[in-house]
Design an enzyme around this catalytic site. Structure first.
Site, PDB file in Angstrom:
ATOM      1  N   ARG A   1       0.833  -1.199   0.000  1.00  0.00           N
ATOM      2  CA  ARG A   1       0.000   0.000   0.000  1.00  0.00           C
ATOM      3  C   ARG A   1       0.867   1.248   0.000  1.00  0.00           C
ATOM      4  O   ARG A   1       1.865   1.299   0.716  1.00  0.00           O
ATOM      5  CB  ARG A   1      -0.899   0.008   1.235  1.00  0.00           C
ATOM      6  CG  ARG A   1      -1.988   1.070   1.171  1.00  0.00           C
ATOM      7  CD  ARG A   1      -2.759   1.145   2.464  1.00  0.00           C
ATOM      8  NE  ARG A   1      -3.419  -0.095   2.808  1.00  0.00           N
ATOM      9  CZ  ARG A   1      -3.925  -0.350   4.031  1.00  0.00           C
ATOM     10  NH1 ARG A   1      -3.803   0.532   4.998  1.00  0.00           N
ATOM     11  NH2 ARG A   1      -4.528  -1.482   4.266  1.00  0.00           N
TER      12      ARG A   1
ATOM     13  N   SER B   1      -8.547   0.206   0.383  1.00  0.00           N
ATOM     14  CA  SER B   1      -9.399  -0.091   1.538  1.00  0.00           C
ATOM     15  C   SER B   1     -10.064   1.180   2.059  1.00  0.00           C
ATOM     16  O   SER B   1     -10.713   1.889   1.312  1.00  0.00           O
ATOM     17  CB  SER B   1      -8.563  -0.788   2.612  1.00  0.00           C
ATOM     18  OG  SER B   1      -9.389  -1.248   3.639  1.00  0.00           O
ATOM     19  N   HIS B   2      -9.861   1.511   3.325  1.00  0.00           N
ATOM     20  CA  HIS B   2     -10.520   2.675   3.932  1.00  0.00           C
ATOM     21  C   HIS B   2      -9.585   3.884   3.981  1.00  0.00           C
ATOM     22  O   HIS B   2      -9.908   4.883   4.600  1.00  0.00           O
ATOM     23  CB  HIS B   2     -10.949   2.318   5.352  1.00  0.00           C
ATOM     24  CG  HIS B   2      -9.780   1.929   6.204  1.00  0.00           C
ATOM     25  ND1 HIS B   2      -9.249   0.660   6.151  1.00  0.00           N
ATOM     26  CD2 HIS B   2      -9.012   2.639   7.055  1.00  0.00           C
ATOM     27  CE1 HIS B   2      -8.207   0.623   6.967  1.00  0.00           C
ATOM     28  NE2 HIS B   2      -8.037   1.803   7.526  1.00  0.00           N
TER      29      HIS B   2
ATOM     30  N   LYS C   1      -4.126  -6.317  -2.292  1.00  0.00           N
ATOM     31  CA  LYS C   1      -4.333  -7.444  -1.377  1.00  0.00           C
ATOM     32  C   LYS C   1      -4.250  -8.703  -2.230  1.00  0.00           C
ATOM     33  O   LYS C   1      -4.854  -8.761  -3.298  1.00  0.00           O
ATOM     34  CB  LYS C   1      -5.707  -7.353  -0.708  1.00  0.00           C
ATOM     35  CG  LYS C   1      -5.813  -6.246   0.333  1.00  0.00           C
ATOM     36  CD  LYS C   1      -7.190  -6.199   0.989  1.00  0.00           C
ATOM     37  CE  LYS C   1      -7.252  -5.042   1.976  1.00  0.00           C
ATOM     38  NZ  LYS C   1      -8.628  -4.784   2.463  1.00  0.00           N
TER      39      LYS C   1
ATOM     40  N   ASP D   1     -17.008  -0.711   4.618  1.00  0.00           N
ATOM     41  CA  ASP D   1     -15.819   0.112   4.401  1.00  0.00           C
ATOM     42  C   ASP D   1     -15.575   0.233   2.888  1.00  0.00           C
ATOM     43  O   ASP D   1     -16.344  -0.294   2.075  1.00  0.00           O
ATOM     44  CB  ASP D   1     -14.605  -0.424   5.181  1.00  0.00           C
ATOM     45  CG  ASP D   1     -13.893  -1.566   4.496  1.00  0.00           C
ATOM     46  OD1 ASP D   1     -14.518  -2.259   3.676  1.00  0.00           O
ATOM     47  OD2 ASP D   1     -12.694  -1.781   4.776  1.00  0.00           O
TER      48      ASP D   1
ATOM     49  N   ASP E   1     -13.762  -1.004   0.643  1.00  0.00           N
ATOM     50  CA  ASP E   1     -13.648  -2.151  -0.257  1.00  0.00           C
ATOM     51  C   ASP E   1     -14.498  -3.326   0.202  1.00  0.00           C
ATOM     52  O   ASP E   1     -14.307  -4.456  -0.262  1.00  0.00           O
ATOM     53  CB  ASP E   1     -12.185  -2.554  -0.452  1.00  0.00           C
ATOM     54  CG  ASP E   1     -11.547  -3.084   0.813  1.00  0.00           C
ATOM     55  OD1 ASP E   1     -11.937  -2.643   1.907  1.00  0.00           O
ATOM     56  OD2 ASP E   1     -10.655  -3.943   0.714  1.00  0.00           O
TER      57      ASP E   1
ATOM     58  N   ASP F   1     -14.849  -5.218   2.842  1.00  0.00           N
ATOM     59  CA  ASP F   1     -14.473  -6.380   3.656  1.00  0.00           C
ATOM     60  C   ASP F   1     -14.650  -6.128   5.154  1.00  0.00           C
ATOM     61  O   ASP F   1     -14.384  -7.014   5.961  1.00  0.00           O
ATOM     62  CB  ASP F   1     -13.048  -6.878   3.335  1.00  0.00           C
ATOM     63  CG  ASP F   1     -11.978  -5.837   3.567  1.00  0.00           C
ATOM     64  OD1 ASP F   1     -12.304  -4.716   4.002  1.00  0.00           O
ATOM     65  OD2 ASP F   1     -10.792  -6.145   3.292  1.00  0.00           O
ATOM     66  N   ARG F   2     -15.118  -4.926   5.523  1.00  0.00           N
ATOM     67  CA  ARG F   2     -15.393  -4.663   6.938  1.00  0.00           C
ATOM     68  C   ARG F   2     -16.785  -4.062   7.078  1.00  0.00           C
ATOM     69  O   ARG F   2     -17.224  -3.286   6.241  1.00  0.00           O
ATOM     70  CB  ARG F   2     -14.359  -3.705   7.529  1.00  0.00           C
ATOM     71  CG  ARG F   2     -12.971  -4.337   7.562  1.00  0.00           C
ATOM     72  CD  ARG F   2     -12.003  -3.513   8.381  1.00  0.00           C
ATOM     73  NE  ARG F   2     -11.821  -2.209   7.838  1.00  0.00           N
ATOM     74  CZ  ARG F   2     -11.962  -1.079   8.532  1.00  0.00           C
ATOM     75  NH1 ARG F   2     -12.303  -1.122   9.802  1.00  0.00           N
ATOM     76  NH2 ARG F   2     -11.788   0.077   7.950  1.00  0.00           N
TER      77      ARG F   2
ATOM     78  N   HIS G   1     -13.867  -6.934  10.389  1.00  0.00           N
ATOM     79  CA  HIS G   1     -13.666  -8.071   9.479  1.00  0.00           C
ATOM     80  C   HIS G   1     -14.408  -9.261  10.095  1.00  0.00           C
ATOM     81  O   HIS G   1     -14.087  -9.678  11.211  1.00  0.00           O
ATOM     82  CB  HIS G   1     -12.183  -8.455   9.382  1.00  0.00           C
ATOM     83  CG  HIS G   1     -11.319  -7.512   8.606  1.00  0.00           C
ATOM     84  ND1 HIS G   1     -11.244  -7.529   7.244  1.00  0.00           N
ATOM     85  CD2 HIS G   1     -10.483  -6.533   9.020  1.00  0.00           C
ATOM     86  CE1 HIS G   1     -10.386  -6.598   6.830  1.00  0.00           C
ATOM     87  NE2 HIS G   1      -9.909  -5.975   7.889  1.00  0.00           N
TER      88      HIS G   1
HETATM   89 ZN   LIG Z   1     -11.357  -2.953   3.789  1.00  0.00          ZN
END
Ligand SMILES: [Zn+2]
Length: 466
Positions: free
Chosen positions: A23, A111-112, A121, A245, A247, A249-250, A332
């Site tokens: 990242r 992501s966030h 990822k 979030d 992407d 995943d949360r 998650h």
């Molecule tokens: Zn995420």
């Protein structure tokens, strides 16, 4: 065939090779050249493991299409076939690896993080690719020892199949009113698909994908990012609110009274339902979770397992102990029960809705049954890189001289006393130490903070102000 004649190595900015992902800041520490090299190096690793194909997806950030194109070029030049699934949430990429039977997957996502960030990822086979794997990828890239070839590149629209798969086992009950906040992240289009399949009344917020995140930052663990959702839940008298979030995943969850259910509280609700059907199952949570979660898992007939924070670490442990459910404070949530074992906010939302739709209690009523604890937020304070992983060990040594404490060192030190517990661990992703205390009452919390402060001073650290 290894061909080094036409390639030279590529060095990354060392700050982008992180514990769980790659990242960086686009245009500063992360470029299209980096994306191409990541593709070439990852493709090389896939081929050397006997693999032939890689799935690639990307999130809604402005820089994502440009980086994705470079990544695909690099993968193809290593000789692996590339299956492009286009824009979507990270769990859709994980799904693609199973559904399209590829030998790995790469998701381009920040992501966030703020809009100027982006990252990667990765999954190799069905396993998360992290830690030493990422360092290995960096070294391989620097050496230029790449495989060469011309992999075929194809496009696959799997949105419908993914939505159908998430809804496959859904048991329809009574209808609810649900507010969804996609935060203008990559999960928005999938929220639309799920709402078309889910018999309830839905209110959708921020469903358009917009990489500038104009309404609020897409991180549902920060209460101010949930304010818009709370207002909408109140306005529509909804049963619950769900936030994703950036992407997907949360997850963040609001009950019908506008209260946040933190990751560990949500896990109590989800774990009870899984354990009702799978008594004796192991349920995993991370070291930041409340003692009440572990107690409730045991009370519901399950085996609670406290594990290290980090989605890749949790996924790996789940496979090892065959846990049907795991979750982190960060939101998650991982289902291996009727699902694949990866973290997927939308799938977790569907399971929560199914529980509420088929049960007698509202989410607010369920929340009222949870033990009330008093706790500190996550306290983060700077610590030098070379010191941060040593502090917990020093504290553990010092604690040997203390009485009335029970120490768990699975990730840093988590210390249980008659009052509750305190945690001190090193962040895997930043040069900070993370601390948290939880007690049954305020007086107990004050004693825990004092104990944490004493422990830090004993090893020469200045405690944070709390
Ligand atoms: Zn995420």
């Amino acid at each position: 065939m290894t061909d080094t004649a036409d390639t030279t190595g590529h060095n990354f900015d060392p700050t982008i090779l992180r514990e769980y992902d790659i990242r960086g800041i686009v245009g500063k520490t992360l470029s299209a050249e980096d994306a191409r090299a990541i593709g070439r190096a990852f493709g090389t690793l896939v081929r050397r493991k006997g693999g032939k194909s890689v799935a690639v997806g990307y999130d809604g950030r402005l820089s994502s299409p440009m980086l994705e194109a470079a990544l695909v070029e690099g993968l193809s030049a290593s000789g692996v076939d590339v299956r492009r699934i286009g824009m979507g949430p990270t769990p859709m990429l994980y799904f693609a690896v199973y559904h399209l039977h590829t030998d790995g997957g790469i998701m381009l996502t920040g992501s966030h993080n703020p809009p100027d960030y982006n990252g990667f990822k990765m999954m190799l086979g069905h396993d998360p690719f992290f830690g030493d794997d990422i360092q290995r990828l960096g070294a391989l890239s620097a050496s230029g020892d790449f495989e060469s070839g011309t992999g075929a590149v194809s496009r696959h629209d799997i949105v419908q199949e993914y939505a159908d798969r998430m809804m496959r086992d859904y048991r329809e009950g009574k209808q609810l009113k649900i507010v969804w906040d996609s935060g203008n992240g990559a999960g928005g289009p999938l929220v639309n698909e799920i709402c078309m399949r889910l018999p309830s009344s839905h209110v959708l917020l921020n469903v358009e994908v917009d990489g500038t995140f104009p309404n609020h930052h897409p991180d549902p663990t920060v209460p101010e990012n949930l304010e818009q959702l709370m207002e909408a839940v109140a306005e529509h008298k909804a049963d619950l609110g769900i936030a994703l979030d950036g992407d997907g995943d949360r997850i963040g969850v609001i009950d019908g009274q506008g209260r946040i259910l933190w990751g560990d509280q949500l896990m109590i609700v989800l774990a009870r339902a899984v354990l009702a059907e799978r008594p004796g199952a192991t349920i995993i949570a991370d070291v930041k979770a409340s003692q009440s979660l572990y107690d409730e898992i045991a009370r519901a007939g399950g085996v609670p397992l406290m594990w290290r924070t980090g989605h890749s670490l949790i996924k790996t442990k789940m496979k090892e102990v065959k846990a049907p459910l795991a979750g982190e404070m960060s939101g998650h949530i991982f289902y291996a029960d009727h699902y694949y074992g990866f973290d997927d906010a939308l799938y977790a939302a569907i399971r929560l809705i199914e529980i509420l739709s088929n049960g007698d209690q509202s989410l607010a009523e369920m929340r009222d049954t949870l033990p009330e604890m008093v706790n500190t937020p996550e306290l983060r304070f700077p610590c030098a890189e070379e010191r941060k992983f040593k502090v917990a060990g020093e504290v553990k040594e010092w604690l040997k001289g203390q009485s009335g404490v029970e120490v768990n060192d699975v990730d840093g030190v988590r210390v249980k006393t008659a009052d509750g517990w305190w945690l001190l661990r090193a962040s895997n992703t930043q040069d900070v130490l993370v601390a948290r205390c939880e007690a049954k009452d305020e007086a107990g919390l004050a004693r825990l903070k004092q104990a944490l402060g004493d422990a830090l001073r004993a090893v020469g650290m200045e405690p944070p102000s709390f």
